[in-house]
Structure formats: C-alpha cells, structure tokens
Design an enzyme around this catalytic site. Sequence first.
Site, PDB file in Angstrom:
ATOM      1  CB  SER A   1       3.312  23.249 -59.444  1.00  0.00           C
ATOM      2  OG  SER A   1       2.246  23.676 -60.261  1.00  0.00           O
TER       3      SER A   1
ATOM      4  CE1 TYR B   1       3.096  27.906 -56.188  1.00  0.00           C
ATOM      5  CE2 TYR B   1       2.167  27.603 -58.383  1.00  0.00           C
ATOM      6  CZ  TYR B   1       2.444  27.110 -57.112  1.00  0.00           C
ATOM      7  OH  TYR B   1       2.075  25.819 -56.791  1.00  0.00           O
TER       8      TYR B   1
HETATM    9  N1  LIG Z   1      -3.487  22.969 -54.758  1.00  0.00           N
HETATM   10  C1  LIG Z   1      -2.979  23.070 -55.976  1.00  0.00           C
HETATM   11  O1  LIG Z   1      -3.685  23.306 -56.960  1.00  0.00           O
HETATM   12  C2  LIG Z   1      -1.506  22.850 -56.182  1.00  0.00           C
HETATM   13  C3  LIG Z   1      -1.045  22.536 -57.473  1.00  0.00           C
HETATM   14  C4  LIG Z   1       0.310  22.325 -57.666  1.00  0.00           C
HETATM   15  C5  LIG Z   1       1.179  22.421 -56.610  1.00  0.00           C
HETATM   16  N2  LIG Z   1       0.730  22.730 -55.364  1.00  0.00           N
HETATM   17  C6  LIG Z   1       1.684  22.832 -54.265  1.00  0.00           C
HETATM   18  O2  LIG Z   1       1.288  21.948 -53.239  1.00  0.00           O
HETATM   19  C7  LIG Z   1       1.859  22.364 -52.001  1.00  0.00           C
HETATM   20  C8  LIG Z   1       0.790  22.321 -50.920  1.00  0.00           C
HETATM   21  O3  LIG Z   1      -0.178  23.296 -51.170  1.00  0.00           O
HETATM   22  P1  LIG Z   1      -1.738  23.065 -50.941  1.00  0.00           P
HETATM   23  O4  LIG Z   1      -2.368  23.059 -52.270  1.00  0.00           O
HETATM   24  O5  LIG Z   1      -1.964  21.935 -50.024  1.00  0.00           O
HETATM   25  O6  LIG Z   1      -2.102  24.476 -50.266  1.00  0.00           O
HETATM   26  P2  LIG Z   1      -2.725  24.823 -48.844  1.00  0.00           P
HETATM   27  O7  LIG Z   1      -3.958  24.029 -48.594  1.00  0.00           O
HETATM   28  O8  LIG Z   1      -2.831  26.316 -48.834  1.00  0.00           O
HETATM   29  O9  LIG Z   1      -1.596  24.365 -47.803  1.00  0.00           O
HETATM   30  C9  LIG Z   1      -0.363  25.049 -47.707  1.00  0.00           C
HETATM   31  C10 LIG Z   1       0.363  24.592 -46.460  1.00  0.00           C
HETATM   32  O10 LIG Z   1       1.595  25.327 -46.381  1.00  0.00           O
HETATM   33  C11 LIG Z   1       1.728  25.848 -45.069  1.00  0.00           C
HETATM   34  N3  LIG Z   1       2.489  27.099 -45.033  1.00  0.00           N
HETATM   35  C12 LIG Z   1       2.217  28.246 -45.710  1.00  0.00           C
HETATM   36  N4  LIG Z   1       3.099  29.192 -45.364  1.00  0.00           N
HETATM   37  C13 LIG Z   1       3.943  28.627 -44.456  1.00  0.00           C
HETATM   38  C14 LIG Z   1       5.056  29.102 -43.720  1.00  0.00           C
HETATM   39  N5  LIG Z   1       5.488  30.362 -43.841  1.00  0.00           N
HETATM   40  N6  LIG Z   1       5.676  28.266 -42.857  1.00  0.00           N
HETATM   41  C15 LIG Z   1       5.247  26.989 -42.709  1.00  0.00           C
HETATM   42  N7  LIG Z   1       4.203  26.472 -43.388  1.00  0.00           N
HETATM   43  C16 LIG Z   1       3.561  27.282 -44.249  1.00  0.00           C
HETATM   44  C17 LIG Z   1       0.285  26.093 -44.608  1.00  0.00           C
HETATM   45  O11 LIG Z   1       0.210  26.049 -43.198  1.00  0.00           O
HETATM   46  P3  LIG Z   1       0.088  27.321 -42.222  1.00  0.00           P
HETATM   47  O12 LIG Z   1      -0.733  28.354 -42.915  1.00  0.00           O
HETATM   48  O13 LIG Z   1      -0.557  26.727 -41.005  1.00  0.00           O
HETATM   49  O14 LIG Z   1       1.507  27.733 -41.964  1.00  0.00           O
HETATM   50  C18 LIG Z   1      -0.420  24.878 -45.194  1.00  0.00           C
HETATM   51  O15 LIG Z   1      -0.300  23.782 -44.314  1.00  0.00           O
HETATM   52  C19 LIG Z   1       2.430  23.776 -52.268  1.00  0.00           C
HETATM   53  O16 LIG Z   1       3.832  23.678 -52.426  1.00  0.00           O
HETATM   54  C20 LIG Z   1       1.775  24.174 -53.581  1.00  0.00           C
HETATM   55  O17 LIG Z   1       2.554  25.103 -54.300  1.00  0.00           O
HETATM   56  C21 LIG Z   1      -0.605  22.942 -55.126  1.00  0.00           C
END
Ligand SMILES: NC(=O)c1ccc[n+]([C@@H]2O[C@H](COP(=O)([O-])OP(=O)(O)OC[C@H]3O[C@@H](n4cnc5c(N)ncnc54)[C@H](OP(=O)(O)O)[C@@H]3O)[C@@H](O)[C@H]2O)c1
Length: 253
Positions: free
Chosen positions: A137, A150
């Site tokens: 991130s 985080y």
């Molecule tokens: N969106 C942003 O603004 C942003 C910015 C920078 C970085 N990121 C990073 O991008 C990545 C993806 O996040 P996202 O934005 O796509 O968020 P998201 O829509 O909340 O998706 C998160 C994913 O992680 C899975 N997950 C959560 N806990 C888990 C567990 N215990 N075991 C297995 N899977 C798990 C969730 O699936 P289940 O709930 O079905 O398990 C979901 O598929 C993360 O690493 C986040 O830190 C996001």
Amino acid sequence: MAEPRPATLITGASAGLGAEFARQCAARGDELVLVARRRDRLEALAAALGNAHAVEADLTQRDAAARILAEASARGLWVRVLINNAGFGLVGRFEALPLARQLEMIELNVRALTALSHSVLADMRTRRSGAILNVASTAAFQPGPGFAVYFATKAFVLSFSEALHQELKGSGIRVSALCPGPTATEFGAVAGMTSQRFAKVSADAASVVRAGLLGLERDKAVIVPGALNKLTAQGGRLLPRAAMRRIVARLKL
Ligand SMILES: NC(=O)c1ccc[n+]([C@@H]2O[C@H](COP(=O)([O-])OP(=O)(O)OC[C@H]3O[C@@H](n4cnc5c(N)ncnc54)[C@H](OP(=O)(O)O)[C@@H]3O)[C@@H](O)[C@H]2O)c1
C-alpha cells in the site's frame, strides 16, 4: 503421472482487488486458485470465470498455507504466479482497537503472506520460473498514527518484497510489491472508515490491478499506480519523518 499444470493463486479473491485480479488473470488464460473465507463468493466467481478452483481458507490459521498448496497439488497444479492480496486494516487509536483483531491483521497481512511466499518458492526454484506479487500500500512509505498496525504491516510487505526481488535476481523468479492508494473495494467498510474523503479519492480496482500485473510482468520491484500516489510515496523521501507523522495524524480517515 501427468505433469502438474501451472496456476495463478490469488488470496482474498472473494472481493475487491482480489476478485479483479481473478478476472484479469482469467482473461489472459491463467488457470486460477481462488482463496478466501467466503466460499459462496469464490464458487460463484470460479463458475463465472471457468478454469478456476475455489479454496476456502482462513489465512490467519497457522496451517492455511500448507493446506492450500496441498489442495492445489491434489488438483494437479503448481503455483507459477502467487498474488498475495488478502489483507485488511483497522482505523483508530492503537490502544482503543481490540488487540485480538490487530494481531489477526498481523497474522493475515504479514505471517500468511510470508508463509505462502516461502511455500511456493521451492517449486519455482526447481522450475526456474515464477512470480510473486505482494499487495502492500502507499501506507508502506510512512508511519500511520490512527492506523498504526496496518501501516506497519504494509511497511513489512514492502521491505520484504524488495529484499526478495533482489535475492531472486537472475533466478527466473520475479517479485514485486504493489502499493495502491485508496481504491474502491470493501476495504474502507472493513477498516471502519467513516469519512467520505476516502471514497471520493478512490481509484477503480481495474486500473490498480492492470498496473500491478504489468509491473510484475516488467519485473518492477515496487509498483505505485497513479500519479498522485507516486507523489505521496515520494513524500517520505522529500519530507522529514516527523513532518510525515504529523501529516498522517491529521488525516481524518
Ligand atoms: N482498497 C484500498 O484502498 C487499498 C489500498 C492499498 C492497499 N490495499 C490492500 O489491497 C488488498 C486487498 O484489499 P481490498 O481493498 O480488495 O479489500 P476487500 O475488498 O476488503 O478484500 C479483502 C479480501 O481479503 C480476504 N480476507 C480477509 N480476511 C481473510 C482471511 N482471514 N483469510 C482469507 N482471506 C481473507 C477477503 O475475503 P473473505 O472475507 O471472504 O475472507 C477479501 O477477499 C489488501 O491487502 C489491502 O490492504 C487496499
């Protein structure tokens, strides 16, 4: 016995960036292993994409990495591309947030990502081929008061990925860290963000994923999608660390 088929394993594929990685990797013809806890969503996505396997797993469980790889292997697959995408954040002061949830975050964002990377490397080494994309991130570039654990987990992901990138030079294995800024996914809701500002400045998941896959293809160590995010990432180098801490502390997320 038939030669194992190469697959792309995507964690956190039930939502947001992970589901988009699945769509774009399927479109280029990859066979997929989709991992997350919500089996119904994974199965629906796998069925819609075809040539994809849904593997339900809670990555905070200690044996998850070994179990997922055993399942991939039982389906005749080896992991040629690993996308360590699953992760979550929590907004709030460190001492006000439940310790158990914050430790779970470290288990997912740091431990599971490390364990999966280690587990796939033996096969990649033997085949002198493979790629790992770790989703960090822009939070990785500075400390995050109000989001402390985080930001620290993402600093780990960035540092770890850059080190692996260097260690594996010339091995045929590529490693990149993808550092998105705010992106429209379920992240904000899971993190407990209440401000509208995050949603207003959010990029779309498709462009972030495109940048990530292209950067990995080009063997970039660090990929920061978007001009504004590139500038934010540079901020840590241009400004004194104390100034960066104060700026982040003032952001109302
Ligand atoms: N969106 C942003 O603004 C942003 C910015 C920078 C970085 N990121 C990073 O991008 C990545 C993806 O996040 P996202 O934005 O796509 O968020 P998201 O829509 O909340 O998706 C998160 C994913 O992680 C899975 N997950 C959560 N806990 C888990 C567990 N215990 N075991 C297995 N899977 C798990 C969730 O699936 P289940 O709930 O079905 O398990 C979901 O598929 C993360 O690493 C986040 O830190 C996001």
